[in-house]
Motif scaffolding. Structure first.
Motif, short mmCIF file in Angstrom:
data_model
loop_
_atom_site.label_atom_id
_atom_site.label_comp_id
_atom_site.label_asym_id
_atom_site.label_seq_id
_atom_site.Cartn_x
_atom_site.Cartn_y
_atom_site.Cartn_z
N VAL A 6 15.78 -26.67 -5.40
CA VAL A 6 16.53 -27.64 -6.20
C VAL A 6 18.03 -27.42 -6.07
O VAL A 6 18.51 -26.28 -6.15
CB VAL A 6 16.14 -27.50 -7.70
N ILE A 7 18.76 -28.52 -5.85
CA ILE A 7 20.23 -28.47 -6.01
C ILE A 7 20.60 -29.59 -6.97
O ILE A 7 20.22 -30.76 -6.77
CB ILE A 7 21.00 -28.69 -4.69
N THR A 8 21.30 -29.26 -8.02
CA THR A 8 21.78 -30.27 -8.96
C THR A 8 23.29 -30.13 -9.09
O THR A 8 23.84 -29.04 -8.92
CB THR A 8 21.21 -30.06 -10.37
N THR A 9 23.95 -31.23 -9.41
CA THR A 9 25.27 -31.11 -9.98
C THR A 9 25.06 -31.21 -11.48
O THR A 9 24.14 -31.89 -11.94
CB THR A 9 26.22 -32.25 -9.53
N ASP A 20 21.90 -35.59 -8.65
CA ASP A 20 23.31 -35.70 -9.03
C ASP A 20 23.40 -36.03 -10.52
O ASP A 20 23.04 -37.13 -10.93
CB ASP A 20 23.98 -36.79 -8.18
N GLU A 21 23.88 -35.10 -11.30
CA GLU A 21 24.03 -35.27 -12.75
C GLU A 21 22.77 -35.85 -13.40
O GLU A 21 22.83 -36.91 -14.04
CB GLU A 21 25.24 -36.18 -13.06
N THR A 35 30.12 -35.73 -3.59
CA THR A 35 30.36 -35.85 -2.15
C THR A 35 29.56 -34.79 -1.40
O THR A 35 28.91 -35.08 -0.40
CB THR A 35 31.87 -35.69 -1.87
N LEU A 36 29.58 -33.57 -1.91
CA LEU A 36 28.83 -32.49 -1.27
C LEU A 36 27.33 -32.80 -1.28
O LEU A 36 26.64 -32.65 -0.26
CB LEU A 36 29.12 -31.17 -2.01
N LEU A 37 26.84 -33.26 -2.42
CA LEU A 37 25.40 -33.54 -2.52
C LEU A 37 24.99 -34.67 -1.56
O LEU A 37 23.95 -34.60 -0.91
CB LEU A 37 25.05 -33.90 -3.96
N LYS A 38 25.84 -35.71 -1.48
CA LYS A 38 25.53 -36.83 -0.57
C LYS A 38 25.52 -36.34 0.88
O LYS A 38 24.71 -36.77 1.69
CB LYS A 38 26.59 -37.93 -0.71
N ALA A 43 18.55 -38.13 -5.87
CA ALA A 43 18.74 -39.10 -6.96
C ALA A 43 20.23 -39.18 -7.24
O ALA A 43 20.85 -38.18 -7.63
CB ALA A 43 17.99 -38.66 -8.20
N PRO A 44 20.85 -40.35 -7.01
CA PRO A 44 22.30 -40.47 -7.17
C PRO A 44 22.73 -40.52 -8.63
O PRO A 44 21.91 -40.76 -9.52
CB PRO A 44 22.61 -41.81 -6.48
N GLN A 45 24.01 -40.30 -8.83
CA GLN A 45 24.56 -40.34 -10.19
C GLN A 45 24.58 -41.79 -10.71
O GLN A 45 24.28 -42.03 -11.86
CB GLN A 45 25.99 -39.78 -10.15
#
Ligand code: ATP
Length: 271
Positions: free
Chosen positions: A192-195, A163-164, A44-47, A81-83
């Protein structure tokens, strides 16, 4: 330059708040990994940072609010890039990854040699060259995942939101992908931010970790500061041992509960 600033961000679904009170700054070429248990609000945060979800608070890149950017400029600024991606079946791997070049195409919308070179290089780096002409619906899960990431990387945006990204990838392909992302930040200054659920990988690649718990930041700092057995027990209800590589990077190992030792005990009588 792509310095990302998140200011007091809150987001949710149908007026149900899911994430709140998030503030963080990632310098140009920095890597922040968002970690936390299932349902904590990482995606949710990344979106919300990607501008795909209504939110309050601000997201700024180099001091400019991303909400004020036009679509094309935003796509050059942020790649996401979504999960769980929705793939347009029927396209080949090359055609799909080329879509990532759209924000860079000229007025006629035709890709040039440099766009094809970017795509070819990414396919090679992600071990996809032999699948270039294959239809997306024929790919395995890991091949599909790498293709989706190739498209996001082809965008060559200043900020990458993944995301992942290692979900479904074997250890070698996961490592190649994270190495490639690491190279982009060194070569191009990509931020870069990744989950990431794999905390050991998160510790190896990210400069800083943000631990979300129930939608709010519970810890924020270097991997060694955040990844302690106490924190993992409190927020993941996990039993872990934290080892360290020679350069001090934490390695998280789950610890199984002790089992009764039957050696030396009389054989139990099941009759
Ligand atoms: N489209 C949606 N509509 C309503 N609620 C949603 C939606 N997407 C996610 N949620 C809820 O928001 C909360 C946070 O979900 P989110 O996917 O952000 O968590 P996460 O930390 O990424 O979890 P995971 O590690 O399981 O992927 C969860 O309670 C989830 O059920």
């Amino acid at each position: 330059m792509s310095r990302l600033e998140i200011r007091d961000l809150a987001a949710g679904y149908r007026r149900r708040p899911v994430v709140s009170g998030v503030s963080s700054t990632v310098d140009t070429g920095g890597w922040l990994s968002i970690i936390g248990p299932n349902g904590a609000g990482k995606s949710t945060l990344l979106k919300a940072v990607a501008g795909l979800l209504c939110h309050t608070g601000d997201v700024l890149v180099d001091g400019r609010r991303t909400a004020s950017l036009r679509r094309r400029e935003r796509a050059r600024t942020l790649a996401y890039a979504p999960q769980i991606p929705q793939l347009p079946l029927g396209l080949t791997v090359t055609d799909y990854v080329l879509l990532g070049r759209t924000p860079h195409l000229g007025p006629l919308g035709r890709e040039g040699r440099s766009d094809l070179d970017v795509v070819d290089e990414l396919l090679a780096r992600l071990d996809l060259s032999h699948l270039a002409g294959r239809s997306l619906h024929t790919l395995s899960g890991g091949e599909r995942q790498r293709t989706v990431l190739a498209r996001a990387l082809a965008q060559r945006a200043g900020v990458l939101l993944l995301d992942e990204p290692t979900t479904g990838l074997d250890i070698g392909h996961a490592q190649s992908l994270l190495d490639l992302v690491d190279d982009l930040r060194t070569e191009l200054g990509t931020t870069v931010i990744t989950t990431l659920h794999d905390l050991t990988l998160a510790a190896q690649y990210a400069d800083e970790l943000l631990l979300l718990s129930n939608g709010t930041p519970a810890a924020h700092g270097t991997p060694a500061e955040v990844l302690t057995p106490e924190t993992l027990n409190t927020h993941y209800a996990a039993r872990t041992t934290v080892l360290h590589t020679p350069n001090g990077t934490p390695v998280i190992t789950p610890t199984r509960l002790d089992r009764p030792d039957f050696s030396g005990n009389p054989t139990p009588d099941f009759h």
